[in-house]
Enzyme design. Structure first.
Site, PDB file in Angstrom:
ATOM      1  N   ARG A  36       0.814  -1.218   0.000  1.00 23.55           N
ATOM      2  CA  ARG A  36       0.000   0.000   0.000  1.00 23.55           C
ATOM      3  C   ARG A  36       0.854   1.277   0.000  1.00 23.55           C
ATOM      4  NH1 ARG A  36      -5.372   1.846   1.709  1.00 23.55           N
ATOM      5  NH2 ARG A  36      -5.176   3.606   3.128  1.00 23.55           N
ATOM      6  N   ILE A  62      -6.845   8.003  -0.956  1.00 21.90           N
ATOM      7  CA  ILE A  62      -6.879   6.535  -0.948  1.00 21.90           C
ATOM      8  C   ILE A  62      -7.694   6.167   0.280  1.00 21.90           C
ATOM      9  CG2 ILE A  62      -4.631   6.475   0.267  1.00 21.90           C
ATOM     10  CD1 ILE A  62      -4.002   3.833  -1.025  1.00 21.90           C
ATOM     11  N   SER A  63      -8.649   5.262   0.131  1.00 23.70           N
ATOM     12  CA  SER A  63      -9.561   4.946   1.233  1.00 23.70           C
ATOM     13  C   SER A  63      -8.834   4.301   2.410  1.00 23.70           C
ATOM     14  CB  SER A  63     -10.657   3.986   0.750  1.00 23.70           C
ATOM     15  OG  SER A  63     -11.364   4.547  -0.317  1.00 23.70           O
ATOM     16  N   GLN A  64      -9.415   4.476   3.588  1.00 24.64           N
ATOM     17  CA  GLN A  64      -8.961   3.819   4.818  1.00 24.64           C
ATOM     18  C   GLN A  64      -8.922   2.300   4.585  1.00 24.64           C
ATOM     19  OE1 GLN A  64     -12.063   4.318   7.663  1.00 24.64           O
ATOM     20  NE2 GLN A  64     -10.945   3.362   9.349  1.00 24.64           N
TER      21      GLN A  64
END
Ligand code: SAH
Length: 215
Positions: A36, A62-64
């Site tokens: 990530r 960028i999403s959790q």
């Protein structure tokens, strides 16, 4: 350094995902191995495995990790699916979908984000992803129907073309609400009907397009 990231990633899977009820082994494995930190600018890479979204430029995020896991799990991927993703962003969610689907079709309206995501995913060896710079609220008609659709930006309602392009028994997960807060809605197509289930509150950037917000 890469050792630190590996450790941070293992902790993320254990403390943010598994302990909160994410049980799909495929999802946990995919998120346990996908780097990530490479999807985020070097300056913010240290935050990659933290329990929150991170800016990726162009006013997008960028999403959790937990939201990525929750949304992916909701699609019930078994490895044979044709999956459509709307909102490529950094390409991180795309990588997770590509691990768990046969093919991923990903659409992003901001060309520069799409170009960077395409480059990184190629470097990481993904060969089952097709990219398109376009208004994703229109779906991707040429490759429909899709067994699974994920929308990673908040919409004012269900975009009609996406419902149309969902296969029978197909699943879609999409945040629906106002511009600031939404609810994650899972839509399952059953013949002429759709079933809807809520997966809780969330906060996404806006889905902008013909069947989304105007700008
Ligand atoms: N899944 C991404 C999160 C991206 S944020 C990740 O893991 O990084 C949401 C993305 O949706 C943004 O990049 C935004 O530009 C994009 N987006 C918004 N409206 C869109 C539309 N109509 N079609 C395609 N992409 C859209």
């Amino acid at each position: 350094m890469s050792h630190d990231f590996k450790l941070a990633r293992e902790r993320m899977v254990k403390n943010q995902l598994a302990s909160r009820g994410v049980a799909d082994e495929g999802v946990l494995q995919a998120m346990g191995k996908t780097p990530r930190h490479l999807f985020i600018s070097e300056a913010l890479a240290g935050e990659a495995y933290n329990d929150h979204p991170v800016p990726i430029g162009e006013k997008q995020t960028i999403s959790q990790p937990y939201i990525v896991a929750l949304m992916t799990e909701a699609l019930e991927l078994k490895g044979k699916e044709n999956t459509l993703e709307i909102g490529t962003g950094s390409g991180y969610q795309t990588a997770i979908l590509a691990e768990l689907s046969s093919r991923v079709y990903t659409v992003e309206r901001i060309k520069s984000l799409l170009v960077d995501a395409r480059k990184l995913l190629a470097q990481l060896g993904y060969s089952n992803v097709l990219f398109k710079a376009f208004d994703g609220t229109l779906g991707w008609k040429e490759y429909a129907p899709f067994d699974a659709i994920m929308v990673t930006a908040g919409a004012p309602g269900l975009p009609e073309p996406l419902i149309d392009q969902l296969a029978d028994n197909g699943r879609m997960i999409i945040p629906i609400g106002d511009r600031y807060t939404q609810e994650l809605i899972k839509v399952t197509k059953k013949g002429e009907h759709i079933e809807q289930e809520s997966f809780g509150g969330c906060r996404f950037v806006n889905l902008i397009g013909i069947h989304g917000w105007k700008d």
